[in-house]
Every structure is written in C-alpha cells, then in structure tokens.
Motif scaffolding. Structure first.
Motif, PDB file in Angstrom:
ATOM      1  N   LEU A 124       0.842  -1.199   0.000  1.00 53.19           N
ATOM      2  CA  LEU A 124       0.000   0.000   0.000  1.00 53.19           C
ATOM      3  C   LEU A 124       0.873   1.243   0.000  1.00 53.19           C
ATOM      4  O   LEU A 124       1.917   1.273   0.659  1.00 53.19           O
ATOM      5  CB  LEU A 124      -0.895   0.007   1.240  1.00 53.19           C
ATOM      6  N   ASN A 125       0.413   2.250  -0.700  1.00 60.57           N
ATOM      7  CA  ASN A 125       1.152   3.507  -0.733  1.00 60.57           C
ATOM      8  C   ASN A 125       1.281   4.079   0.674  1.00 60.57           C
ATOM      9  O   ASN A 125       0.312   4.136   1.432  1.00 60.57           O
ATOM     10  CB  ASN A 125       0.423   4.521  -1.624  1.00 60.57           C
ATOM     11  N   ASN A 126       2.483   4.499   1.015  1.00 63.30           N
ATOM     12  CA  ASN A 126       2.675   5.208   2.282  1.00 63.30           C
ATOM     13  C   ASN A 126       3.618   6.396   2.101  1.00 63.30           C
ATOM     14  O   ASN A 126       4.250   6.847   3.048  1.00 63.30           O
ATOM     15  CB  ASN A 126       3.170   4.267   3.395  1.00 63.30           C
ATOM     16  N   SER A 127       3.689   6.899   0.879  1.00 62.94           N
ATOM     17  CA  SER A 127       4.563   8.027   0.593  1.00 62.94           C
ATOM     18  C   SER A 127       4.055   9.293   1.280  1.00 62.94           C
ATOM     19  O   SER A 127       2.873   9.623   1.185  1.00 62.94           O
ATOM     20  CB  SER A 127       4.624   8.276  -0.914  1.00 62.94           C
ATOM     21  N   PRO A 128       4.937  10.035   1.946  1.00 60.16           N
ATOM     22  CA  PRO A 128       4.529  11.290   2.576  1.00 60.16           C
ATOM     23  C   PRO A 128       4.441  12.459   1.597  1.00 60.16           C
ATOM     24  O   PRO A 128       4.021  13.542   1.959  1.00 60.16           O
ATOM     25  CB  PRO A 128       5.643  11.532   3.599  1.00 60.16           C
ATOM     26  N   GLU A 129       4.810  12.221   0.324  1.00 52.09           N
ATOM     27  CA  GLU A 129       4.846  13.316  -0.647  1.00 52.09           C
ATOM     28  C   GLU A 129       3.477  13.748  -1.154  1.00 52.09           C
ATOM     29  O   GLU A 129       3.340  14.848  -1.682  1.00 52.09           O
ATOM     30  CB  GLU A 129       5.730  12.923  -1.836  1.00 52.09           C
ATOM     31  N   GLY A 130       2.487  12.876  -1.049  1.00 56.95           N
ATOM     32  CA  GLY A 130       1.150  13.225  -1.519  1.00 56.95           C
ATOM     33  C   GLY A 130       1.047  13.326  -3.032  1.00 56.95           C
ATOM     34  O   GLY A 130       0.235  14.085  -3.549  1.00 56.95           O
ATOM     35  N   LEU A 131       1.860  12.557  -3.754  1.00 67.03           N
ATOM     36  CA  LEU A 131       1.868  12.613  -5.222  1.00 67.03           C
ATOM     37  C   LEU A 131       1.276  11.359  -5.865  1.00 67.03           C
ATOM     38  O   LEU A 131       1.466  11.122  -7.050  1.00 67.03           O
ATOM     39  CB  LEU A 131       3.313  12.801  -5.714  1.00 67.03           C
ATOM     40  N   ASN A 132       0.545  10.563  -5.105  1.00 69.88           N
ATOM     41  CA  ASN A 132       0.040   9.287  -5.600  1.00 69.88           C
ATOM     42  C   ASN A 132      -1.211   9.417  -6.469  1.00 69.88           C
ATOM     43  O   ASN A 132      -1.641   8.436  -7.058  1.00 69.88           O
ATOM     44  CB  ASN A 132      -0.216   8.316  -4.448  1.00 69.88           C
ATOM     45  N   ASP A 133      -1.799  10.593  -6.544  1.00 67.90           N
ATOM     46  CA  ASP A 133      -2.961  10.843  -7.398  1.00 67.90           C
ATOM     47  C   ASP A 133      -4.086   9.836  -7.152  1.00 67.90           C
ATOM     48  O   ASP A 133      -4.777   9.404  -8.068  1.00 67.90           O
ATOM     49  CB  ASP A 133      -2.534  10.834  -8.868  1.00 67.90           C
ATOM     50  N   GLY A 134      -4.235   9.409  -5.892  1.00 68.77           N
ATOM     51  CA  GLY A 134      -5.316   8.494  -5.538  1.00 68.77           C
ATOM     52  C   GLY A 134      -4.969   7.025  -5.673  1.00 68.77           C
ATOM     53  O   GLY A 134      -5.747   6.164  -5.268  1.00 68.77           O
ATOM     54  N   PHE A 135      -3.803   6.711  -6.253  1.00 71.59           N
ATOM     55  CA  PHE A 135      -3.392   5.311  -6.375  1.00 71.59           C
ATOM     56  C   PHE A 135      -2.910   4.827  -5.013  1.00 71.59           C
ATOM     57  O   PHE A 135      -2.060   5.450  -4.382  1.00 71.59           O
ATOM     58  CB  PHE A 135      -2.297   5.147  -7.432  1.00 71.59           C
ATOM     59  N   THR A 136      -3.476   3.726  -4.567  1.00 73.24           N
ATOM     60  CA  THR A 136      -3.180   3.235  -3.217  1.00 73.24           C
ATOM     61  C   THR A 136      -2.460   1.896  -3.201  1.00 73.24           C
ATOM     62  O   THR A 136      -1.751   1.593  -2.252  1.00 73.24           O
ATOM     63  CB  THR A 136      -4.492   3.057  -2.428  1.00 73.24           C
ATOM     64  N   HIS A 137      -2.639   1.094  -4.239  1.00 75.44           N
ATOM     65  CA  HIS A 137      -2.109  -0.265  -4.261  1.00 75.44           C
ATOM     66  C   HIS A 137      -1.086  -0.421  -5.381  1.00 75.44           C
ATOM     67  O   HIS A 137      -1.341  -0.031  -6.528  1.00 75.44           O
ATOM     68  CB  HIS A 137      -3.237  -1.270  -4.485  1.00 75.44           C
ATOM     69  N   CYS A 138       0.060  -1.038  -5.040  1.00 76.71           N
ATOM     70  CA  CYS A 138       1.094  -1.324  -6.020  1.00 76.71           C
ATOM     71  C   CYS A 138       1.341  -2.829  -6.033  1.00 76.71           C
ATOM     72  O   CYS A 138       1.631  -3.422  -4.984  1.00 76.71           O
ATOM     73  CB  CYS A 138       2.378  -0.582  -5.676  1.00 76.71           C
ATOM     74  N   PHE A 139       1.231  -3.426  -7.208  1.00 79.26           N
ATOM     75  CA  PHE A 139       1.524  -4.842  -7.399  1.00 79.26           C
ATOM     76  C   PHE A 139       2.706  -4.936  -8.357  1.00 79.26           C
ATOM     77  O   PHE A 139       2.725  -4.266  -9.394  1.00 79.26           O
ATOM     78  CB  PHE A 139       0.299  -5.572  -7.965  1.00 79.26           C
ATOM     79  N   PHE A 140       3.673  -5.753  -7.993  1.00 78.55           N
ATOM     80  CA  PHE A 140       4.952  -5.812  -8.699  1.00 78.55           C
ATOM     81  C   PHE A 140       5.217  -7.263  -9.093  1.00 78.55           C
ATOM     82  O   PHE A 140       5.462  -8.105  -8.240  1.00 78.55           O
ATOM     83  CB  PHE A 140       6.027  -5.292  -7.730  1.00 78.55           C
ATOM     84  N   LEU A 141       5.107  -7.549 -10.379  1.00 76.95           N
ATOM     85  CA  LEU A 141       5.307  -8.910 -10.876  1.00 76.95           C
ATOM     86  C   LEU A 141       6.593  -8.972 -11.687  1.00 76.95           C
ATOM     87  O   LEU A 141       6.992  -7.985 -12.311  1.00 76.95           O
ATOM     88  CB  LEU A 141       4.146  -9.345 -11.768  1.00 76.95           C
ATOM     89  N   THR A 142       7.211 -10.149 -11.684  1.00 77.19           N
ATOM     90  CA  THR A 142       8.438 -10.361 -12.447  1.00 77.19           C
ATOM     91  C   THR A 142       8.239 -11.540 -13.394  1.00 77.19           C
ATOM     92  O   THR A 142       7.686 -12.568 -13.017  1.00 77.19           O
ATOM     93  CB  THR A 142       9.617 -10.644 -11.501  1.00 77.19           C
ATOM     94  N   PHE A 143       8.727 -11.326 -14.614  1.00 78.31           N
ATOM     95  CA  PHE A 143       8.710 -12.364 -15.641  1.00 78.31           C
ATOM     96  C   PHE A 143      10.123 -12.533 -16.184  1.00 78.31           C
ATOM     97  O   PHE A 143      10.925 -11.598 -16.151  1.00 78.31           O
ATOM     98  CB  PHE A 143       7.777 -11.979 -16.801  1.00 78.31           C
ATOM     99  N   LYS A 144      10.423 -13.712 -16.703  1.00 80.69           N
ATOM    100  CA  LYS A 144      11.737 -13.962 -17.293  1.00 80.69           C
ATOM    101  C   LYS A 144      11.818 -13.483 -18.738  1.00 80.69           C
ATOM    102  O   LYS A 144      12.909 -13.270 -19.254  1.00 80.69           O
ATOM    103  CB  LYS A 144      12.077 -15.448 -17.234  1.00 80.69           C
ATOM    104  N   SER A 145      10.668 -13.337 -19.391  1.00 82.66           N
ATOM    105  CA  SER A 145      10.695 -12.981 -20.811  1.00 82.66           C
ATOM    106  C   SER A 145       9.388 -12.293 -21.209  1.00 82.66           C
ATOM    107  O   SER A 145       8.389 -12.358 -20.496  1.00 82.66           O
ATOM    108  CB  SER A 145      10.871 -14.242 -21.662  1.00 82.66           C
ATOM    109  N   GLU A 146       9.443 -11.666 -22.367  1.00 86.48           N
ATOM    110  CA  GLU A 146       8.232 -11.057 -22.908  1.00 86.48           C
ATOM    111  C   GLU A 146       7.227 -12.143 -23.299  1.00 86.48           C
ATOM    112  O   GLU A 146       6.018 -11.918 -23.237  1.00 86.48           O
ATOM    113  CB  GLU A 146       8.581 -10.159 -24.093  1.00 86.48           C
ATOM    114  N   GLU A 147       7.729 -13.303 -23.671  1.00 89.27           N
ATOM    115  CA  GLU A 147       6.848 -14.426 -23.993  1.00 89.27           C
ATOM    116  C   GLU A 147       6.053 -14.854 -22.755  1.00 89.27           C
ATOM    117  O   GLU A 147       4.857 -15.147 -22.854  1.00 89.27           O
ATOM    118  CB  GLU A 147       7.658 -15.614 -24.536  1.00 89.27           C
ATOM    119  N   ASP A 148       6.726 -14.883 -21.597  1.00 90.41           N
ATOM    120  CA  ASP A 148       6.022 -15.238 -20.361  1.00 90.41           C
ATOM    121  C   ASP A 148       4.942 -14.211 -20.033  1.00 90.41           C
ATOM    122  O   ASP A 148       3.841 -14.571 -19.628  1.00 90.41           O
ATOM    123  CB  ASP A 148       7.003 -15.366 -19.196  1.00 90.41           C
ATOM    124  N   ARG A 149       5.272 -12.934 -20.214  1.00 92.58           N
ATOM    125  CA  ARG A 149       4.254 -11.898 -19.990  1.00 92.58           C
ATOM    126  C   ARG A 149       3.101 -12.053 -20.973  1.00 92.58           C
ATOM    127  O   ARG A 149       1.936 -11.859 -20.613  1.00 92.58           O
ATOM    128  CB  ARG A 149       4.878 -10.502 -20.115  1.00 92.58           C
TER     129      ARG A 149
END
Length: 139
Positions: free
Chosen positions: A83-108
């Motif tokens: 969850l966003n916890n930045s004190p800068e207030g620049l999130n423009d309402g975005f609260t959730h960040c999901f970060f996925l990793t793939f080995k290749s563009e084919e996997d994506r």
C-alpha cells in the motif's frame, strides 16, 4: 584592427578550441550502450485506485485475488505488493502497487490473456477507479 580581422581571429580561436575538444574526446572513454543482459528480468508494475464507494471488504477481495495469481500462473516468477505510504502526496489516488516479475516477454504474453488473469479482472472491474501499468527490463 579592422572588424574583419577581429572576426577572422575569433573564428580561428573558435576552430582551435573545437579541435582541442575533439582531440580530447579521442581519449575519453566511450559512453556504454544500454544492453539488455540475458539475466535481466521483466518487471510489470500495476497501480490501482479504487472507486470511493468501494468497501474495505471488496478491496480485500481484490488483494486476495491478485495475490493468488502467482500460484495459478507459473510464468510469474516474482511477486510482491503493498500500500502507498509516501509522505509526498503525489500518488494521485493510487493506493495499491503490485509488482510482478517475468523472465521474458513471452512469459508476460502468456500471463496477460491467461484465464486466471482474466478472472481476476472480473473481481477487480466493478471497484476499479483507475489503473496505471509500467513494464520495464531491469538494469
């Protein structure tokens, strides 16, 4: 001195400075090109904001549905979220960040239309106030 003589002298000085600059450039180390290494990973960053009327219960359902994707889609080789916890207030309402990793563009490419990813979209859709996606090769 005549004006043309001053202009000619200044032109010679400028040419001399440029020659020195280019001569020194020969000794400078070349600027490396950006090259994707074979062990580089493809990152898929997804940011969500929810509609104001979305309940905490429904937000929790979305979080759980997204968190279940790595166990259903083997092409996802890394996953984290927060969850966003930045004190800068620049999130423009975005609260959730999901970060996925793939080995290749084919996997994506397998992940994006995957039936479990599509099913997740059905859970998310009614509550989504906005989404931002950025993909990049890690350097």
């Amino acid at each position: 001195m005549k004006q043309s003589h001053i202009t000619f002298t200044l032109s010679l000085v400028l040419v001399a400075l440029l020659l020195v600059a280019f001569e020194n450039r020969k000794d400078a180390k070349p600027i490396p090109e950006t090259i994707m290494q074979k062990d580089s990973l493809l990152r898929h960053v997804v940011l969500f904001k929810f509609k104001p009327e979305t309940s905490q219960e429904n937000i929790k359902k979305v979080e759980e549905a997204f968190t279940a994707l790595p166990s259903k889609i083997p092409q996802i080789v890394g996953y984290e979220w927060g969850l966003n916890n930045s004190p800068e207030g620049l999130n423009d309402g975005f609260t959730h960040c999901f970060f996925l990793t793939f080995k290749s563009e084919e996997d994506r490419a397998i992940y994006l239309p995957h039936p479990d990813h599509k099913a997740f979209g059905e859970v998310l859709g009614p509550h989504l106030g906005g989404v931002l996606v950025v993909d990049y090769w890690a350097k």
